[in-house]
Design an enzyme around this catalytic site. Structure first.
Site, PDB file in Angstrom:
ATOM      1  N   ARG A  90       0.816  -1.223   0.000  1.00 26.26           N
ATOM      2  CA  ARG A  90       0.000   0.000   0.000  1.00 26.26           C
ATOM      3  C   ARG A  90       0.843   1.263   0.000  1.00 26.26           C
ATOM      4  NH1 ARG A  90      -2.873  -3.519   3.193  1.00 26.26           N
ATOM      5  NH2 ARG A  90      -1.639  -2.800   4.948  1.00 26.26           N
ATOM      6  N   GLU A 129       5.705  -8.936  16.296  1.00 26.59           N
ATOM      7  CA  GLU A 129       5.186  -9.443  17.572  1.00 26.59           C
ATOM      8  C   GLU A 129       5.934 -10.721  17.944  1.00 26.59           C
ATOM      9  OE1 GLU A 129       0.779 -10.315  19.539  1.00 26.59           O
ATOM     10  OE2 GLU A 129       1.011 -10.026  17.378  1.00 26.59           O
TER      11      GLU A 129
END
Lengths: 172, 172
Positions: free
Chosen positions: A60, A97
């Site tokens: 994006r 994460e």
């Protein structure tokens, strides 16, 4: 009247995984007037910083970054996942994460002293943005600004970008 | 004097695999004047076809497609690999050398009757371009043109796009 960009951001629950409320920019990009307004606002902030280049990460970041570069009369630099760029690259790693990931740019993509706007659609934890800034500086470029369409302020991504000029169009 | 876009395409041997001479558009995109000239030429061909939207496939198609959409005052539609778009999608499958692959667009991305320029960086065998045209038509849109920066004419990709208006800036 200024168009309210926020009205074209779609909330998608549980994407890419359960419990995450994804901010979908596709309705904004797909609407000619809103897309143009978003690029106008990105360019307005960027122009006084006199960028030579805009750097965006796949995928994006390519959409907003390329249109912004075109508007500014700048070149566009693609930061990609390892193995996607065909020529010689430099790589920066950032924490996820669980584990790490990397971004690469072509070794010849940024001339020494070039002023670079580092752009992405979303500022979340700031890891990828920080990696992009590192790539710019490692090649001798100057980070002219770190720019985002959306900022998830509760994730404190700006802390990763201390020392840089940071701006976002929409905050949550 | 018109800039020679071809001079900014870099040949990279053996990418993505041995025996393939990859046409790298990154030097063109990274040069402000050449990037602007490529978008100007894409827009010049597109404008008389009165597009409402530009559709590009990830990832390099996002770069040229978004800048073109911005120049034309059109919206941009992202065609992505399965699982990447967050909302409801429609999918088209195309053949690879071995097996198949797919592209998706959001189900609400193209209004019935919308005129769409289908753009990609390279026209090779034409499989992905054909899939993109199918997606446009399945959603009730009209393919206003199939546009490419580079065309590898020896792969005869135009045959896949019979019935469509096809154009490329650079031919090999």
């Amino acid at each position: 009247m200024t168009l309210d960009l926020r009205s074209k951001i779609r909330d998608v629950p549980d994407f890419p995984k359960k419990g995450i409320l994804f901010k979908d920019v596709m309705p904004l990009i797909g609407d000619a007037a809103y897309f143009a307004e978003s690029i106008r606002q990105l360019a307005e902030w960027s122009r006084p910083r006199e960028p030579d280049l805009v750097l965006g990460a796949e995928a994006r970041g390519f959409i907003f970054g390329a249109a912004l570069a075109y508007d500014l009369g700048a070149g566009f630099i693609a930061a990609r996942k390892p193995g996607k760029l065909p020529w010689e690259t430099v790589e920066a790693t950032y924490a996820l994460e669980y584990g790490t990931d990397s971004l690469e740019v072509h070794r010849d993509s940024i001339a020494a002293g070039a002023r670079v706007i580092v752009l992405d659609d979303v500022l979340a934890t700031g890891g990828t943005a920080k990696a992009k800034c590192e790539l710019v500086e490692r090649l001798g470029g100057i980070v002219a600004g770190a720019l985002f369409v959306i900022e998830l302020t509760f994730l404190n991504g700006r802390e990763q970008l201390a020392g840089h000029d940071v701006h976002s169009l929409i905050q949550y």
